[in-house]
Design a protein around this motif. Structure first.
Motif, PDB file in Angstrom:
ATOM      1  N   ALA A 151     100.594  39.362  36.490  1.00  0.00           N
ATOM      2  CA  ALA A 151      99.571  40.119  37.183  1.00  0.00           C
ATOM      3  C   ALA A 151      99.331  39.531  38.568  1.00  0.00           C
ATOM      4  O   ALA A 151      99.530  38.335  38.793  1.00  0.00           O
ATOM      5  N   ALA A 152      98.918  40.384  39.495  1.00  0.00           N
ATOM      6  CA  ALA A 152      98.635  39.929  40.850  1.00  0.00           C
ATOM      7  C   ALA A 152      97.703  40.934  41.514  1.00  0.00           C
ATOM      8  O   ALA A 152      97.691  42.115  41.153  1.00  0.00           O
ATOM      9  N   VAL A 153      96.968  40.466  42.507  1.00  0.00           N
ATOM     10  CA  VAL A 153      96.038  41.343  43.202  1.00  0.00           C
ATOM     11  C   VAL A 153      96.092  41.092  44.706  1.00  0.00           C
ATOM     12  O   VAL A 153      96.380  39.976  45.152  1.00  0.00           O
ATOM     13  N   CYS A 154      95.881  42.149  45.471  1.00  0.00           N
ATOM     14  CA  CYS A 154      95.742  42.090  46.922  1.00  0.00           C
ATOM     15  C   CYS A 154      97.034  41.579  47.569  1.00  0.00           C
ATOM     16  O   CYS A 154      98.048  42.261  47.552  1.00  0.00           O
ATOM     17  N   HIS A 155      97.042  40.376  48.140  1.00  0.00           N
ATOM     18  CA  HIS A 155      98.266  39.796  48.695  1.00  0.00           C
ATOM     19  C   HIS A 155      99.028  38.965  47.663  1.00  0.00           C
ATOM     20  O   HIS A 155     100.108  38.445  47.968  1.00  0.00           O
ATOM     21  N   GLY A 156      98.502  38.845  46.461  1.00  0.00           N
ATOM     22  CA  GLY A 156      99.188  38.107  45.415  1.00  0.00           C
ATOM     23  C   GLY A 156     100.579  38.630  45.093  1.00  0.00           C
ATOM     24  O   GLY A 156     101.479  37.835  44.784  1.00  0.00           O
ATOM     25  N   PRO A 157     100.812  39.959  45.145  1.00  0.00           N
ATOM     26  CA  PRO A 157     102.175  40.445  44.891  1.00  0.00           C
ATOM     27  C   PRO A 157     103.219  39.948  45.885  1.00  0.00           C
ATOM     28  O   PRO A 157     104.411  40.182  45.679  1.00  0.00           O
ATOM     29  N   ALA A 158     102.808  39.250  46.944  1.00  0.00           N
ATOM     30  CA  ALA A 158     103.798  38.608  47.821  1.00  0.00           C
ATOM     31  C   ALA A 158     104.683  37.658  47.033  1.00  0.00           C
ATOM     32  O   ALA A 158     105.836  37.418  47.408  1.00  0.00           O
ATOM     33  N   ALA A 159     104.171  37.133  45.926  1.00  0.00           N
ATOM     34  CA  ALA A 159     104.969  36.243  45.077  1.00  0.00           C
ATOM     35  C   ALA A 159     106.193  36.944  44.520  1.00  0.00           C
ATOM     36  O   ALA A 159     107.192  36.293  44.186  1.00  0.00           O
ATOM     37  N   PHE A 160     106.135  38.268  44.411  1.00  0.00           N
ATOM     38  CA  PHE A 160     107.249  39.007  43.810  1.00  0.00           C
ATOM     39  C   PHE A 160     108.410  39.213  44.777  1.00  0.00           C
ATOM     40  O   PHE A 160     109.499  39.598  44.351  1.00  0.00           O
ATOM     41  N   LEU A 161     108.186  38.980  46.057  1.00  0.00           N
ATOM     42  CA  LEU A 161     109.234  39.254  47.040  1.00  0.00           C
ATOM     43  C   LEU A 161     110.461  38.368  46.830  1.00  0.00           C
ATOM     44  O   LEU A 161     111.578  38.771  47.153  1.00  0.00           O
ATOM     45  N   GLY A 162     110.263  37.179  46.296  1.00  0.00           N
ATOM     46  CA  GLY A 162     111.388  36.289  46.052  1.00  0.00           C
ATOM     47  C   GLY A 162     111.759  36.152  44.590  1.00  0.00           C
ATOM     48  O   GLY A 162     112.587  35.319  44.245  1.00  0.00           O
ATOM     49  N   THR A 163     111.159  36.962  43.738  1.00  0.00           N
ATOM     50  CA  THR A 163     111.353  36.805  42.293  1.00  0.00           C
ATOM     51  C   THR A 163     112.399  37.767  41.758  1.00  0.00           C
ATOM     52  O   THR A 163     112.205  38.985  41.778  1.00  0.00           O
ATOM     53  N   ARG A 164     113.492  37.194  41.297  1.00  0.00           N
ATOM     54  CA  ARG A 164     114.537  37.971  40.637  1.00  0.00           C
ATOM     55  C   ARG A 164     114.595  37.600  39.165  1.00  0.00           C
ATOM     56  O   ARG A 164     114.364  36.444  38.788  1.00  0.00           O
ATOM     57  N   LEU A 165     114.943  38.564  38.337  1.00  0.00           N
ATOM     58  CA  LEU A 165     115.152  38.311  36.926  1.00  0.00           C
ATOM     59  C   LEU A 165     116.533  37.697  36.711  1.00  0.00           C
ATOM     60  O   LEU A 165     117.337  37.596  37.642  1.00  0.00           O
TER      61      LEU A 165
END
Length: 237
Positions: free
Chosen positions: A138-152
């Motif tokens: 889960a993430a909110v606001c600018h927290g989804p910036a963490a997903f920019l470098g996240t690959r499965l």
């Protein structure tokens, strides 16, 4: 124990709050950090639901907070809680976090997140491994910036083909930050294959796509935490 909150029953469900360690807005010299209300409201929601809450940040130690408001009831409760105050004073570095230990991993926003969350390899590995271990991310606001470098593990971005919310371009323009931030988060998520889902500026808005729960802005924080709990409750313990 750094970043950990003692005194909760063994075996209870556990949520991890992940915060930025960046305290400066680019080269402006202005201060930033994790948005205090997002930290406080997510903690309060998880704790009220019986979750043990632990805290990590990119570098560990005491993370910077922005928009601290001592008149806000959620923040008052957070800073009055001795265990959480101790945890925030000495957060776990994300590189030391066990990704299998949490049912929910929640990344708070704040403009500071734009400068470090997307680039931290340990955070990307944490989110990948937690997600592939059936945690709710889960993430909110600018927290989804963490997903920019996240690959499965299959090489695809975590957000590829997924519906997500985040702080919108219109909201960045409204707060006068488009010339300060290094990129517009919504655009970058779309570049990774996400389907950006937005409400009007500063309205509460949450998007649930399987075990990925995202919110648009600080007003969405409690709803994101509540939805994360709902998804985790419906998943195996």
């Amino acid at each position: 124990m750094t970043g950990r909150v003692p005194g909760r029953p063994a075996g209870s469900r556990t949520a991890l709050l992940v915060l930025t360690s960046n305290g400066v807005l680019g080269d402006t010299g202005r201060s930033t950090g994790a948005y205090a209300s997002e930290v406080a409201e997510s903690w309060r929601t998880f704790a009220s639901a019986g979750y043990r809450v632990e805290v990590a940040s990119i570098q560990g130690g005491r993370p910077p907070l922005e928009a601290v408001d001592t008149g806000d009831p959620a923040q008052q409760a957070l800073f009055a809680d001795e265990a959480m105050t101790a945890a925030l004073a000495s957060t776990l570095p994300v590189r030391e976090v066990d990704p299998t230990a949490y049912q929910i991993v929640f990344t708070a926003g704040g403009h500071g997140a734009i400068w470090d969350l997307p680039y931290d390899e340990a955070l990307a590995a944490l989110l990948r491994d937690a997600y592939e271990n059936d945690a709710v991310i889960a993430a909110v606001c600018h927290g989804p910036a963490a997903f920019l470098g996240t690959r499965l593990s299959n090489g695809e971005y975590l957000v590829a083909g997924r519906n997500v919310a985040c702080f919108t371009n219109d909201e960045e323009r409204a707060v006068g930050m488009t010339s300060v931030v290094p990129f517009l988060l919504a655009d970058e998520l779309v570049e990774r294959g996400a389907k950006h889902d937005a409400a009007g500026p500063f309205l509460p808005h949450v998007v649930v796509d399987g075990r990925l729960v995202t919110g648009q802005n600080p007003a969405s924080t409690e709803l994101v935490a509540e939805q994360a709990i709902a998804v985790a409750t419906a998943s195996p313990a």
